[in-house]
Enzyme design. Structure first.
Site, PDB file in Angstrom:
ATOM      1  N   ASP A 193     -26.334  85.771   2.440  1.00 56.18           N
ATOM      2  CA  ASP A 193     -27.084  85.460   3.714  1.00 56.18           C
ATOM      3  C   ASP A 193     -28.534  86.537   3.539  1.00 56.18           C
ATOM      4  O   ASP A 193     -27.503  87.350   2.228  1.00 56.18           O
ATOM      5  CB  ASP A 193     -26.388  85.595   5.041  1.00 56.18           C
ATOM      6  CG  ASP A 193     -27.084  86.464   6.481  1.00 56.18           C
ATOM      7  OD1 ASP A 193     -28.362  85.667   5.996  1.00 56.18           O
ATOM      8  OD2 ASP A 193     -26.737  86.907   6.730  1.00 56.18           O
ATOM      9  N   PHE A 207     -32.250  83.932  25.401  1.00 57.49           N
ATOM     10  CA  PHE A 207     -32.186  83.143  24.049  1.00 57.49           C
ATOM     11  C   PHE A 207     -30.522  82.759  22.950  1.00 57.49           C
ATOM     12  O   PHE A 207     -29.878  81.857  23.495  1.00 57.49           O
ATOM     13  CB  PHE A 207     -31.647  83.942  22.853  1.00 57.49           C
ATOM     14  CG  PHE A 207     -32.219  83.710  21.360  1.00 57.49           C
ATOM     15  CD1 PHE A 207     -33.870  83.563  20.807  1.00 57.49           C
ATOM     16  CD2 PHE A 207     -31.509  83.685  20.334  1.00 57.49           C
ATOM     17  CE1 PHE A 207     -33.584  83.665  19.609  1.00 57.49           C
ATOM     18  CE2 PHE A 207     -31.656  84.198  19.181  1.00 57.49           C
ATOM     19  CZ  PHE A 207     -32.640  83.328  18.815  1.00 57.49           C
ATOM     20  N   LYS A 237     -26.303  76.047   5.891  1.00 60.01           N
ATOM     21  CA  LYS A 237     -25.420  76.422   4.764  1.00 60.01           C
ATOM     22  C   LYS A 237     -24.656  75.846   4.884  1.00 60.01           C
ATOM     23  O   LYS A 237     -24.831  76.311   3.262  1.00 60.01           O
ATOM     24  CB  LYS A 237     -25.604  77.844   5.979  1.00 60.01           C
ATOM     25  CG  LYS A 237     -26.722  78.309   6.146  1.00 60.01           C
ATOM     26  CD  LYS A 237     -26.070  80.660   6.773  1.00 60.01           C
ATOM     27  CE  LYS A 237     -27.606  80.453   7.222  1.00 60.01           C
ATOM     28  NZ  LYS A 237     -27.185  82.265   7.674  1.00 60.01           N
ATOM     29  N   GLY A 239     -31.940  82.667   8.064  1.00 64.82           N
ATOM     30  CA  GLY A 239     -32.439  82.471   9.330  1.00 64.82           C
ATOM     31  C   GLY A 239     -34.429  82.572   9.283  1.00 64.82           C
ATOM     32  O   GLY A 239     -34.699  81.984  10.812  1.00 64.82           O
ATOM     33  N   THR A 286     -29.693  89.068   6.256  1.00 68.65           N
ATOM     34  CA  THR A 286     -29.538  89.435   7.257  1.00 68.65           C
ATOM     35  C   THR A 286     -28.274  90.766   7.731  1.00 68.65           C
ATOM     36  O   THR A 286     -27.409  89.906   7.739  1.00 68.65           O
ATOM     37  CB  THR A 286     -30.608  89.776   8.629  1.00 68.65           C
ATOM     38  OG1 THR A 286     -31.411  88.806   8.758  1.00 68.65           O
ATOM     39  CG2 THR A 286     -30.399  90.152   9.470  1.00 68.65           C
TER      40      THR A 286
END
Length: 1161
Positions: free
Chosen positions: A348, A493, A749, A631, A350
């Site tokens: 990943d 969100f 992923k 992402g 972040t």
């Protein structure tokens, strides 16, 4: 009623809806829902022994030795005493049983702790835990009034029990009104809550029907490649054992037919046993005698070794992160050696490569960019610690850990620019941050994501201070004046929307929708009048993303009162619907989020973690391929790739696959393939092939001239992962040095990981820090979780965990490589010593008439694996290392043999078997020839069976001990003690068991009376031992010498350098800073988790109002003599102060020894 006294109701079939009434026990019991008791334990006092033994005998090796034990009680075929099999079998079963019992006792304790939690009963049958997440408004108004709560008669209708942790659908009906229940209004079993003193609740699901227990299914058991290879080899060993026993049975029949009648005078045959039947009995007799070829202690020894190597990871201080007080943790003990074979790493971005601590850096407002640093000449300047920062003394509520350099933005606020004020007003209102103000003026923000915290903190410092909120209002301080905005709706969100909006009513009564989100999502919903502003803002976004910043677009819309009233009614109906609630809400959100007016964009910096570029560089030298699955936007991901030195300008080409349909994606991948492999496209087969076992055919590694990179976005990846295109994508990606997949979902992923596992014969590792990485972590062979800013979801699902990405270098290149090397040495030596031991029996059969007589003493057979050879090999497997960690970092190429399975494979096993055949020939025929017709120096005949058996087993113990010493690269005090102590133990036990006293006590069990003292005092016996040992070891030394001279491996070269250096540490060398240049790239900032919108508007858990502001803002005036600059830092999601000075980082071995280079490498 179950055995444990827990009432588990029979699961209702096809339950479509669950109905419950508060304070109505009889109504609720009529449905026979499960009680709240849980059971995760496997055993109880009565069923432990039979159930545990049943499970253990499901292992092939254990079942095999149980069959052997049964055969040994049959006198016609057994030539060994029962204890030769019982003692090792009981030991293995006992150790495993103790381990299983310990684990189950812990599970019992956990169950008892959970099942005996104290609760408060309002009326009979209604229980509640004293913890809460939130409350519905109508119930929250009752507070802690016990009388009102006991009279509450609301009825809940909700979904049946299921395992979906991320969603819940239900309604509460009370007093003729319906209220929506979703995931934010229920408390999941096992949650730990904060900032709440008490809670009253209605239990919806109990015990095994809770979502937590529904998710507690059997975790997929990960097995290493060595485990899978061992299973194949054990089956081959069974086949070879049957082959040897068949040969010996045929030999027995031939011998009995030709010469057996000559011995019937003193060895009469049993009645009814003819020659063929004698061969049949002999077959089973030799199955018993040669059973040591199947190592019963192998599996338990492997578990001990893995446990020990796991402790090394836990105890490694160089993988301890002092700032967060986080040590490295091996959460599993079964995968250590797999760490030394990693070929692909899926990471990943972040929080894994970056720190996930966000700092508000730059922004674009109404077409003007803020944040750049310019001198008086108008040239851009670099920001450093000496650059002048904005003085926040005019703002008593400012966060003084926040730094910003662009004074022109403060100047725009002073001029009361409506666009600038609207920009920061949006940041202060459009979020789900919680504010805590225990002391007046000291605000602490608790944000759902670091992005939101950074944005709200920026608005706070620029004079728009988010002060407090209730479910119906948000209170902010605007330039010193406190205002309360009515919060009408939060459009939250999620991963699909990638944006959030709030609808508020200003103190003047004006309705407004504020929206922030990914620029692609916001741009699609802008009014046509924003075209020119959008073009300018896009340029700014590209500039921001070119610096690796995470960007976010901001927009607003004024609403009509009449339209909103209609929309609000439809929103309430959708939010209380039991079916398709989310789809209905999404449609309403899409309807109102149209014709937005663009305000600008924000740019947040997420810095790389310490040591990330160096770690990636080292792993690349170890021939480990790293794929980044993120992402984030394509441009942001590319920029991080350049920052990490994964992408470089000197690469031959970097392919970008961003098509939106299948045909275009296929063409872009084929173009990339043809560029890297010119002329090979016609020969390439991109359709999946299968083997005879209907398994996908392995895709071999392919060579390519030059270095290439591949960047593919989530839309294109969805097509690339289709069955007709997956092989084209995989082969193209594997030709590239670096692969970056951006804008991917958590499911994608995992699909990428599964694709590599499916077609590549390679070991994969996935590393991440957030909940969106869990599926990827579980899919890979090895899952690594980083304990960072996004919680512990990734850590809890991982096999190994630590705090920083840079620790991955030590985990793989040191612990992984050592574990793999030790395990391979252990297996090679273990099979060697057992095969050698067993093959001596085979040769002896040709000299004892195939009578199934043993060549060794029965007690030696029993103790050989348990006492005489157990500790030395365990010592080697726990402490051995070819080179230390510093040399491992200096020469990461040492890792490559593990990827190629060079240390233990079918070929290595075959060589080990041939070595054992040779050693067994020497160990049998040399002592046999030396003892044949031999007499003592006093003239007494010693050529008897017992003397030969003692000589053969003594030669065997000494030879395998010498062989282990040759295999050992690193000697410790423990190794010396184990090796020489085991030899001393052998002679001590041998002299004790062959003594007169032992024979007098147990005459039937110790028949070798006096053999040791009568044989081992003869010089020719010791000369025979010396000759046998030399002949066994000499070919090994010659082979290794020639191999090092003619075909030296990377290990041989490095170990030669170590010997040359005489263990002196190489000189220290400073590492030059890696500089990068890159073109413009973009990025986007938003978390992957759903927001807290419904939580915020839920009411009754937010009771406090804003503290009245007693201090005043210093009036803003025009400042002179400043340099307009722009950068900020300081938001901490933990509420701790952030120092502007970077944290100290310990010097890595790579930095210490980087300059020691071997031209041969």
């Amino acid at each position: 009623m179950s055995f444990f006294g827990l009432n588990y109701a029979k699961k209702k079939e096809n339950e479509l809806e669950r109905r419950l009434r508060a304070n109505d026990r009889e109504y609720n019991l009529s449905f026979k829902y499960a009680t709240n008791a849980i059971k995760t334990s496997k055993y109880n006092t009565f069923n432990f022994l039979p159930l545990n033994l049943f499970e253990q005998f499901q292992r092939i090796a254990n079942a095999y030795f149980l069959i052997l034990l049964i055969l040994q009680v049959i006198p016609a075929i057994s030539s060994l005493s029962w204890f030769t099999t019982v003692v090792p079998l009981v030991l293995v079963l006992s150790v495993t049983a103790v381990k299983d019992a310990t684990d189950d006792i812990n599970r019992h304790r956990s169950d008892n702790q959970v099942n005996n939690r104290k609760v408060t009963v309002l009326i009979d049958g209604d229980e509640t835990n004293l913890k809460v997440k939130q409350a519905v408004t109508v119930t929250g108004d009752m507070g802690d009034n016990i009388h009102n709560l006991a009279l509450f008669s609301g009825e809940v209708s909700c979904e049946p029990p299921n395992s979906r942790l991320d969603r819940f659908t239900g309604t509460l009906t009370y007093a003729g009104q319906k209220y929506s229940l979703d995931n934010d209004k229920i408390l999941l079993r096992g949650c730990t809550l904060r900032n709440t003193e008490w809670c009253f609740g209605l239990v919806l699901f109990g015990g095994p029907e809770t979502k937590l227990m529904q998710n507690c299914g059997k975790t997929t058991f990960k097995r290493t490649s060595i485990d899978r290879l061992m299973n194949v080899l054990v089956l081959c060993i069974f086949g070879f054992l049957a082959f040897m026993c068949t040969i010996l049975a045929i030999g027995n029949r031939i011998w009995e037919q030709l010469w057996g009648s000559e011995f019937t005078a003193f060895l009469p045959r049993q009645g009814g046993v003819d020659t063929p039947f004698s061969g049949f009995l002999t077959f089973w007799s030799y199955v018993i005698i040669l059973n040591t070829v199947v190592p019963i202690s192998l599996y338990i020894s492997v578990e001990v070794i893995r446990l020990g190597n796991s402790f090394y990871i836990d105890w490694d201080r160089k993988m301890y992160h002092a700032s967060s007080d986080t040590p490295a943790k091996a959460r599993t003990t079964t995968l250590n050696e797999e760490l030394g074979q990693i070929k692909y790493i899926f990471s990943d971005k972040t929080g894994t490569l970056t720190q996930n601590i966000m700092t508000f850096n730059k922004c674009s407002i109404n077409g003007k960019s803020y944040g750049e640093v310019f001198g008086y000449t108008g040239q851009r300047q670099e920001i450093n610690e000496h650059t002048e920062t904005v003085d926040w003394s005019f703002n008593p509520l400012a966060d003084h850990h926040f730094f910003f350099h662009d004074h022109s933005l403060v100047e725009a606020l002073k001029l009361e620019s409506p666009e600038v004020q609207s920009f920061f007003r949006l940041l202060a209102l459009c979020h789900t941050v919680m504010a805590e103000e225990k002391i007046e003026g000291e605000l602490l923000y608790q944000a759902q994501s670091p992005d939101e915290g950074a944005l709200v903190t920026a608005a706070r410092n620029f004079g728009f201070v988010f002060r407090s909120r209730t479910p119906e209002s948000v209170t902010i301080v605007e330039m010193g004046e406190q205002h309360s905005y009515e919060l009408l709706a939060i459009l939250d969100f999620n991963n699909v929307r990638k944006r959030m909006s709030v609808i508020v009513r200003s103190p003047e009564g004006k309705l407004c929708l504020y929206c922030k989100g990914a620029d692609t999502m916001v741009y699609e919903r802008l009014d046509q009048s924003c075209t020119k502003l959008m073009d300018v803002t896009t340029e700014h976004l590209n500039e921001f993303a070119g610096e690796g910043l995470r960007t976010l677009a901001l927009a607003y819309k004024d609403l009509d009162e009449e339209y909103f009233s209609s929309w609000k009614q439809r929103h309430h109906e959708a939010s209380t619907a039991l079916e398709d609630r989310e789809d209905k809400l999404d449609l309403l959100y899409e309807e109102i989020e149209k014709d937005l007016m663009l305000l600008g964009a924000t740019a947040i910096e997420d810095k790389l973690q310490d040591g990330v570029p160096q770690t990636i560089e080292q792993l690349a030298k170890a021939d480990i391929k790293i794929w980044v699955l993120t992402g984030d936007k394509q441009e942001t991901a590319e920029n991080i790739g350049y920052s990490c030195n994964m992408l470089r300008e000197e690469m031959n080409d970097i392919f970008v696959v961003s098509a939106n349909n299948s045909d275009d994606v296929r063409q872009e991948l084929r173009n990339a393939w043809s560029t890297m492999k010119p002329g090979a496209e016609e020969e390439a087969n991109f359709m999946p092939e299968r083997t005879l076992g209907n398994k996908p055919k392995v895709v071999r590694d392919e060579e390519v001239n030059g270095e290439y990179g591949l960047v593919i976005n989530g839309h294109s990846l969805a097509y690339a992962l289709e069955r007709s295109m997956e092989l084209l994508f995989l082969r193209t990606a594997c030709l590239c040095k670096t692969v970056i997949c951006c804008r991917v979902t958590p499911l994608q992923k995992a699909q990428v990981v599964e694709l590599v596992k499916k077609y590549k014969q390679a070991v994969t590792l996935a590393i991440g820090d957030g909940a969106n990485d869990v599926s990827m972590i579980k899919a890979a062979h090895i899952g690594v979780g980083i304990s960072g800013q996004e919680g512990m979801q990734a850590v809890l699902s991982s096999d190994y965990s630590f705090a920083q990405f840079r620790f991955l270098e030590r985990l793989l290149l040191v612990h992984g490589r050592w574990s793999y090397l030790r395990m391979c040495k252990f297996l090679r030596y273990f099979f060697y010593k057992n095969f050698t031991f067993t093959f001596v029996h085979f040769w002896y059969a040709f000299f004892c008439g195939f009578s199934a007589q043993t060549v060794y003493d029965e007690w030696f057979i029993t103790l050989y694996n348990l006492v005489y050879t157990a500790l030395p090999v365990l010592g080697m497997s726990l402490f051995d290392q070819d080179v230390n960690d510093m040399w491992s970092f200096q020469h990461p190429q040492l890792y490559v043999p593990g990827q190629l399975n060079q240390y233990f494979s079918k070929t290595a096993f075959f060589k080990c078997a041939l070595h054992s055949v040779y050693s067994s020939v020497v160990l049998f025929f040399i002592p046999y020839a030396a003892m044949y017709d031999t007499v003592r120096d006093d003239g007494r005949d010693i050529a008897d069976y017992q003397s030969f058996a003692l000589l053969a087993q003594t030669c065997l113990v000494i030879t395998v001990c010498i062989q282990l010493c040759l295999d050992m690269s690193y000697w410790t005090v423990v190794n010396h003690f184990f090796v020489w102590g085991s030899l001393a133990m052998y002679f001590t036990v041998t002299f004790t068991m062959y003594s007169n006293g032992t024979y007098l006590i147990f005459p039937a069990s110790f028949p070798f009376i006096g053999t040791a003292r009568n044989s081992l005092n003869q010089p020719n016996v010791w000369l025979t031992i010396l000759l046998t040992s030399i002949l066994c070891v000499l070919p090994v030394l010659a082979y290794r010498f020639l191999l090092i001279q003619l075909r030296p491996t990377i290990n041989d070269k490095v170990m030669f350098k170590v010997r040359q250096a005489k263990a002196a540490p190489p000189p220290l060398a400073s590492r030059a800073r890696i500089r990068h240049t890159s073109t413009r790239r973009s990025g986007y900032a938003f978390s992957h988790a759903a927001g807290y919108g419904d939580l915020v508007t839920s009411n009754c858990f937010l009771r406090s109002h804003a503290i009245t502001l007693t201090t005043t803002f210093t009036p803003l005036g025009r400042t002179t003599g400043f340099s307009p600059t722009g950068r900020s830092a300081g938001y901490s999601p933990t509420g701790n102060a952030l120092n502007s000075r970077p944290q100290d980082v310990e010097v890595t071995s790579l930095q210490m020894y980087h300059m020691m280079r071997d031209p041969a490498f």
